[in-house]
Design a protein around this motif. Structure first.
Motif, mmCIF file in Angstrom:
data_model
loop_
_atom_site.group_PDB
_atom_site.id
_atom_site.type_symbol
_atom_site.label_atom_id
_atom_site.label_comp_id
_atom_site.label_asym_id
_atom_site.label_seq_id
_atom_site.Cartn_x
_atom_site.Cartn_y
_atom_site.Cartn_z
ATOM 1 N N ARG A 9 0.819 -1.204 0.000
ATOM 2 C CA ARG A 9 0.000 0.000 0.000
ATOM 3 C C ARG A 9 0.861 1.265 0.000
ATOM 4 N NH1 ARG A 9 -5.163 -0.717 0.528
ATOM 5 N NH2 ARG A 9 -5.576 1.355 1.331
ATOM 6 N N PHE A 10 2.116 1.167 -0.471
ATOM 7 C CA PHE A 10 3.019 2.309 -0.570
ATOM 8 C C PHE A 10 2.866 2.943 -1.948
ATOM 9 C CE2 PHE A 10 7.163 4.029 -1.854
ATOM 10 C CZ PHE A 10 7.309 4.997 -0.875
ATOM 11 N N VAL A 11 2.772 4.288 -1.982
ATOM 12 C CA VAL A 11 2.571 5.018 -3.237
ATOM 13 C C VAL A 11 3.670 6.064 -3.392
ATOM 14 C CG1 VAL A 11 1.045 6.579 -4.512
ATOM 15 C CG2 VAL A 11 0.074 4.653 -3.240
ATOM 16 N N TYR A 12 4.281 6.100 -4.585
ATOM 17 C CA TYR A 12 5.284 7.101 -4.938
ATOM 18 C C TYR A 12 4.619 8.144 -5.842
ATOM 19 C CZ TYR A 12 9.087 9.130 -7.735
ATOM 20 O OH TYR A 12 9.932 9.979 -8.396
ATOM 21 N N ILE A 13 4.842 9.442 -5.540
ATOM 22 C CA ILE A 13 4.304 10.530 -6.368
ATOM 23 C C ILE A 13 5.462 11.391 -6.860
ATOM 24 C CG2 ILE A 13 2.782 12.535 -6.477
ATOM 25 C CD1 ILE A 13 1.120 11.366 -4.253
ATOM 26 N N SER A 14 5.558 11.545 -8.186
ATOM 27 C CA SER A 14 6.541 12.443 -8.790
ATOM 28 C C SER A 14 5.829 13.698 -9.271
ATOM 29 C CB SER A 14 7.226 11.741 -9.967
ATOM 30 O OG SER A 14 8.029 12.653 -10.684
ATOM 31 N N CYS A 15 6.435 14.865 -8.980
ATOM 32 C CA CYS A 15 5.818 16.130 -9.380
ATOM 33 C C CYS A 15 6.899 17.204 -9.477
ATOM 34 C CB CYS A 15 4.720 16.540 -8.402
ATOM 35 S SG CYS A 15 5.346 16.940 -6.750
ATOM 36 N N VAL A 16 6.483 18.431 -9.725
ATOM 37 C CA VAL A 16 7.401 19.577 -9.701
ATOM 38 C C VAL A 16 6.994 20.484 -8.555
ATOM 39 C CG1 VAL A 16 7.948 19.489 -12.152
ATOM 40 C CG2 VAL A 16 5.957 20.788 -11.373
ATOM 41 N N ASP A 17 7.913 21.396 -8.181
ATOM 42 C CA ASP A 17 7.656 22.253 -7.023
ATOM 43 C C ASP A 17 6.391 23.086 -7.182
ATOM 44 O OD1 ASP A 17 9.736 21.433 -5.417
ATOM 45 O OD2 ASP A 17 11.170 22.846 -6.323
ATOM 46 N N GLU A 18 6.055 23.465 -8.412
ATOM 47 C CA GLU A 18 4.906 24.344 -8.631
ATOM 48 C C GLU A 18 3.589 23.746 -8.147
ATOM 49 O OE1 GLU A 18 7.577 25.257 -12.234
ATOM 50 O OE2 GLU A 18 7.380 23.763 -10.644
ATOM 51 N N PHE A 23 -1.934 21.065 -5.797
ATOM 52 C CA PHE A 23 -2.638 19.888 -6.281
ATOM 53 C C PHE A 23 -2.117 18.603 -5.638
ATOM 54 C CE2 PHE A 23 -2.772 16.359 -9.358
ATOM 55 C CZ PHE A 23 -4.146 16.200 -9.444
ATOM 56 N N VAL A 24 -0.806 18.400 -5.602
ATOM 57 C CA VAL A 24 -0.242 17.162 -5.064
ATOM 58 C C VAL A 24 -0.483 17.043 -3.563
ATOM 59 C CG1 VAL A 24 1.924 15.896 -4.677
ATOM 60 C CG2 VAL A 24 1.444 16.929 -6.913
ATOM 61 N N SER A 25 -0.485 18.174 -2.876
ATOM 62 C CA SER A 25 -0.789 18.154 -1.441
ATOM 63 C C SER A 25 -2.202 17.614 -1.199
ATOM 64 C CB SER A 25 -0.643 19.558 -0.860
ATOM 65 O OG SER A 25 -1.014 19.574 0.505
ATOM 66 N N HIS A 26 -3.164 18.097 -1.997
ATOM 67 C CA HIS A 26 -4.534 17.580 -1.868
ATOM 68 C C HIS A 26 -4.594 16.096 -2.213
ATOM 69 C CE1 HIS A 26 -5.937 21.550 -1.117
ATOM 70 N NE2 HIS A 26 -5.699 22.011 -2.345
ATOM 71 N N VAL A 41 6.497 11.807 -1.696
ATOM 72 C CA VAL A 41 6.391 12.837 -2.729
ATOM 73 C C VAL A 41 7.787 13.268 -3.131
ATOM 74 C CG1 VAL A 41 5.496 15.106 -3.334
ATOM 75 C CG2 VAL A 41 4.159 13.591 -1.845
ATOM 76 N N ASP A 42 8.081 13.191 -4.432
ATOM 77 C CA ASP A 42 9.394 13.529 -4.971
ATOM 78 C C ASP A 42 9.216 14.656 -5.991
ATOM 79 O OD1 ASP A 42 11.918 13.625 -6.092
ATOM 80 O OD2 ASP A 42 11.585 11.853 -7.353
ATOM 81 N N SER A 43 9.778 15.861 -5.690
ATOM 82 C CA SER A 43 9.603 17.010 -6.579
ATOM 83 C C SER A 43 10.883 17.376 -7.341
ATOM 84 C CB SER A 43 9.129 18.231 -5.782
ATOM 85 O OG SER A 43 10.066 18.558 -4.766
ATOM 86 N N GLY A 44 11.859 16.466 -7.330
ATOM 87 C CA GLY A 44 13.097 16.760 -8.053
ATOM 88 C C GLY A 44 12.962 16.522 -9.555
ATOM 89 N N SER A 61 2.971 4.067 -8.763
ATOM 90 C CA SER A 61 3.687 5.336 -8.897
ATOM 91 C C SER A 61 2.816 6.298 -9.682
ATOM 92 C CB SER A 61 5.023 5.134 -9.614
ATOM 93 O OG SER A 61 5.887 4.313 -8.866
ATOM 94 N N VAL A 62 2.545 7.463 -9.098
ATOM 95 C CA VAL A 62 1.767 8.503 -9.769
ATOM 96 C C VAL A 62 2.741 9.576 -10.239
ATOM 97 C CG1 VAL A 62 -0.079 10.204 -9.547
ATOM 98 C CG2 VAL A 62 -0.228 8.027 -8.293
ATOM 99 N N VAL A 63 2.780 9.818 -11.555
ATOM 100 C CA VAL A 63 3.700 10.809 -12.126
ATOM 101 C C VAL A 63 2.870 11.978 -12.644
ATOM 102 C CG1 VAL A 63 5.491 11.262 -13.826
ATOM 103 C CG2 VAL A 63 5.326 8.999 -12.739
ATOM 104 N N VAL A 64 2.977 13.139 -11.968
ATOM 105 C CA VAL A 64 2.231 14.337 -12.348
ATOM 106 C C VAL A 64 3.091 15.138 -13.317
ATOM 107 C CG1 VAL A 64 1.076 16.419 -11.544
ATOM 108 C CG2 VAL A 64 1.066 14.354 -10.111
ATOM 109 N N LEU A 65 2.641 15.256 -14.571
ATOM 110 C CA LEU A 65 3.397 15.943 -15.624
ATOM 111 C C LEU A 65 2.808 17.330 -15.825
ATOM 112 C CD1 LEU A 65 3.516 12.922 -18.063
ATOM 113 C CD2 LEU A 65 5.379 13.720 -16.607
#
Length: 802
Positions: A9-18, A23-26, A41-44, A61-65
């Motif tokens: 039940r572990f989830v990885y989220i990739s995003c950018v600082d913006e 959105f990613v916080s919600h 949450v990984d914003s690098g 893994s959720v990748v927010v583009l």
């Protein structure tokens, strides 16, 4: 929850600082509210070593583009390359408006990434988050939990509709339908809202292995390890949990008496606690007072298609129907789920020949009113894939399996209502129920991994199955088996044996008493069984049987074997030729002898303080037998009767009785009572009870017991003990008025309609001076001193379980 389950039940989220703190916080908060507590949450811009380790661990893994960062697509490539196996899933999310999105969608389609979530002007962020969370949950639940979301919502609604207080839900369904998986999903989803949580798998086994208290301490006291070593059962339940919201799941309950003794009428649960019980037996919920029951059904066709696509790993099938692809001859297929409702078709003899990777095959009919027509073009099937794990084929039309088939990888085989006549060895769970043409099973083999074998309804099967020594559950109801052989002792792990309705069964080896793990046996309605069907049992008795069902048989006396092995629950309902009972086992907790119309006498004493006895419609009981029952110190007993016994000196017509209680009798301990009521005839199940209020006190204590569904045309007597404790009084004892103590009895049928109580009576019992907390010795009332004395240990009564 195990470490393995937490990792899943572990989830990885990739995003950018913006978008990290918007959105990613919600999104991450929503995932945590849904029971997914481990979110990274990984914003690098680049995939660091730490992030790579998280990706390799994550099931999803959720990748927010974002709209303006081409570099993120390169990071997506690296995330895909870090996946260790095809069970791991990547969910792309295109966030914001960008001309790059069209290019990105094309690239992701080439990689088989679907679905891709995309923000739009007509869809708010909250709606997008909701869709992503739902999809993540489905992916985490994976194969065994596909289609779980709507089941969880229905159970949640079932709980929310119940009034505040202690709430309960029963999860009911056939073996293997997914009751445990559903209970785990509910537990995972709601456990965060409770003060203490406990999930007890395989409840009956845990009970008999004396592991319940250890499990309770480990799971309910995990936040206080320093205090867990010396805590007692009473402290745990009353001091630690009484005022807390507790979530308890009892999984796979088979014996309701064991669950009822654990729950203790829900006395130790705080307000808004939730009790969930799973069982294949609907009667378990009734006896445990769980009124809200959720029936677990199989997958819908849409969900089956979902599972099919997930297992098949085909990315180009789109919305093709399951029926169009189910028999497709391709090496890529890993699963086929085919609903044959309203279908008629031919299967080629080589249909499965090239399906080298097929692991799951399920051919079924969801509509019992339809009759699918399936035929083989040459009258036989050439082969089946050697990788098959699940083989489920309802109404299998052939009499044998393909010669070219190695079943060594099979985990489960279900073939109800098939035409099969021969079977091979080499599988783990066999459900061959109602294969009415099956006559023989292989012999001389030992399927070491076989745990459950269901041959119920195989009416032509004449020999006891000798295919595994590892079986724990064996169902042979309605077969033509004539003998339980001597070598049954070799099935050393057998815990449940059911042979209901085996009308040719005439001999049972006494070696059955050597089975150390045997818990429940059912030899009911076996019309050929007689007193001579059992030989003398051996000197050594190792079994730990708790339930023996001999109902509906024609013997005149109860075989010695079943009293010598000391069962807790002895059932011989409707044994119409039974004349007498032997000395009963000291372990007895419940005896059911309803409709034993020839029963006259008992042997031995009748002292069973914790036991319940039912003799409904036993009209031939002689005077000695009736006196033994009426004078016994059992928890309760019911038998025919038109007059209250003389020793119930306090009596009244109807259902209300008021007595005077001298204060001198209350100086050290409140006395116990024995009650008797006479009820009229009734047509079905019912329960009786007692409400007793102290004048001046606020406590009202309710005694209640539900009795079996046995109609009767005459009046019956119910006698039972009422034991009261001074521990729970909320009012000042000096304020209580003992001059008139009023007993109110009631009796309701299963429709909650009143059954007339014609007369009621009370016998006062006192506590012997030698009694202590470990054992109370009761004596009949012999007169009380009227002199008043200090009242220090008087309290309200507490609920009795009978």
């Amino acid at each position: 929850m195990t470490d393995c389950e937490k990792a899943e039940r572990f989830v990885y989220i990739s995003c950018v600082d913006e978008v990290r703190y918007s959105f990613v916080s919600h999104l991450s908060d929503a995932l945590r509210r849904n029971g997914i507590s481990s979110v990274f949450v990984d914003s690098g811009d680049l995939l660091s070593d730490e992030a790579q380790e998280k990706v390799e661990r994550a099931r999803v893994s959720v990748v927010v583009l974002p709209a303006n960062r081409q570099v993120c697509l390169e990071k997506l490539e690296k995330v895909l390359n870090c996946q260790r196996n095809k069970e791991q899933v990547v969910i792309p999310v295109l966030y914001g408006d960008s001309i790059l999105h069209g290019e990105w969608l094309s690239a992701m389609n080439l990689r088989g990434l679907s679905p891709v979530f995309q923000s739009r002007n007509d869809c708010s962020d909250s709606k997008l988050v909701e869709k992503i969370v739902r999809n993540v949950n489905e992916k985490l639940l994976y194969m065994g939990r596909i289609g779980m979301s709507w089941k969880l919502r229905e159970i949640e609604n079932m709980v929310n509709k119940q009034p505040l207080g202690i709430r309960g839900v029963g999860i009911w369904g056939m073996p293997g339908i997914g009751k445990t998986e559903l209970a785990k999903a509910v537990f995972d989803q709601v456990s965060g809202g409770f003060d203490a949580c406990c999930f007890i798998e395989d409840y009956d086994k845990a009970f008999h292995e004396n592991r319940l208290f250890r499990i309770l301490v480990e799971q309910l006291m995990k936040d206080q390890p320093a205090n867990s070593g010396s805590i007692t059962k009473k402290r745990l339940r009353r001091d630690k949990l009484m005022n807390k919201r507790v979530l308890v799941v009892l999984d796979d309950v088979r014996n309701p008496l064991l669950a009822e003794s654990f729950l203790e009428d829900f006395e130790w649960f705080g307000p808004e606690s939730l009790i969930i019980i799973t069982s294949r037996d609907k009667q378990v919920f009734r006896l445990c007072r769980i009124n809200q029951i959720y029936e677990v059904h199989g997958l819908t066709e849409k969900e089956a298609l979902q599972l099919f696509l997930l297992c098949a790993s085909l990315n180009d099938m789109g919305e093709q129907s399951l029926h169009e692809v189910a028999m497709e001859d391709t090496q890529e297929l890993e699963a086929i789920f085919l609903d044959t409702s309203n279908l008629s078709f031919d299967i080629k003899h080589a249909a499965f020949e090239n399906m080298l990777n097929l692991r799951l095959l399920k051919i079924y009919c969801s509509n019992p009113e339809t009759h699918p027509v399936i035929s083989f073009t040459r009258g036989f099937l050439h082969s089946l894939p050697g990788e098959l794990r699940l083989f489920h084929w309802e109404n299998y039309p052939l009499q044998s399996f393909p010669q070219k088939f190695d079943p060594r990888n099979l985990v489960e085989i279900n073939m109800p209502y098939s035409q099969l006549k021969k079977l091979w060895g080499g599988t783990k769970d066999l459900d061959m129920g109602y294969c009415t043409h099956l006559m023989t099973l292989p012999t001389g083999i030992n399927l070491e991994s076989l745990h459950c074998l269901n041959l119920s309804g195989c009416s032509r099967l004449t020999d006891f199955p000798e295919i595994s020594r590892s079986i724990s559950d064996l169902y042979l109801d309605g077969t033509a088996i004539e003998e339980v052989p001597w070598w049954i002792e070799n099935i050393s792990r057998l815990s449940h044996l059911s042979m209901n309705g085996c009308n040719k069964l005439n001999k049972i080896s006494p070696n059955i008493s050597k089975l150390k793990f045997l818990v429940e046996v059912d030899f009911s309605n076996c019309e050929s069984l007689t007193e001579d069907s059992w030989q003398n049992h051996p000197e050594e008795i190792s079994t730990s049987v708790t339930t023996v069902n001999m109902s509906g048989n024609s013997f005149q006396r109860l075989p010695d074997t079943w009293t010598s092995i000391q069962p807790e629950d002895l059932i011989f309902h409707s044994c119409r030729n039974l004349v007498s009972l032997p000395t009963l086992p000291t372990s007895l907790f419940r005896l059911t002898a309803n409709n034993c119309e020839s029963l006259e006498s008992f042997h031995g004493s009748f002292s069973y303080p914790q036991a319940a006895f039912q003799f409904i419609n036993c009209f031939k009981l002689n005077h000695h037998a009736r006196e033994l029952i009426l004078q016994s110190d059992c928890a309760y007993a019911i038998l025919p009767g038109e007059e209250l016994p003389a020793h119930f000196t306090h009596r009244a017509a109807g259902s209300v009785l008021t007595i005077y209680l001298p204060r001198s009798s209350l100086s050290k301990r409140f006395p116990s009572f024995k009650a008797c009521i006479m009820i009229e005839s009734r047509s079905g199940s019912f329960h009786f009870g007692l409400v007793w209020p102290f004048k001046g006190g606020s406590d009202k204590i309710y005694y209640s017991c539900c009795l079996t569904n046995t109609p009767s045309t005459r009046n019956h007597l119910i006698v039972f003990h009422c034991e009261f404790s001074p521990d729970d009084v909320n009012d000042s004892r000096a304020e209580l008025n003992y001059s008139d103590v009023q007993f109110e009895f009631d009796c309701l049928d299963d429709k909650k309609e009143m059954i007339q109580i014609k007369e009621c009576g009370i016998q006062l019992l006192e506590v012997s001076p030698s009694a202590d907390e470990s054992g109370k010795i009761f004596k009949p009332e012999s007169g009380y001193d009227s002199e008043e004395s200090d009242v220090e240990d008087i309290g309200s009564c507490k609920r009795i379980r009978v």
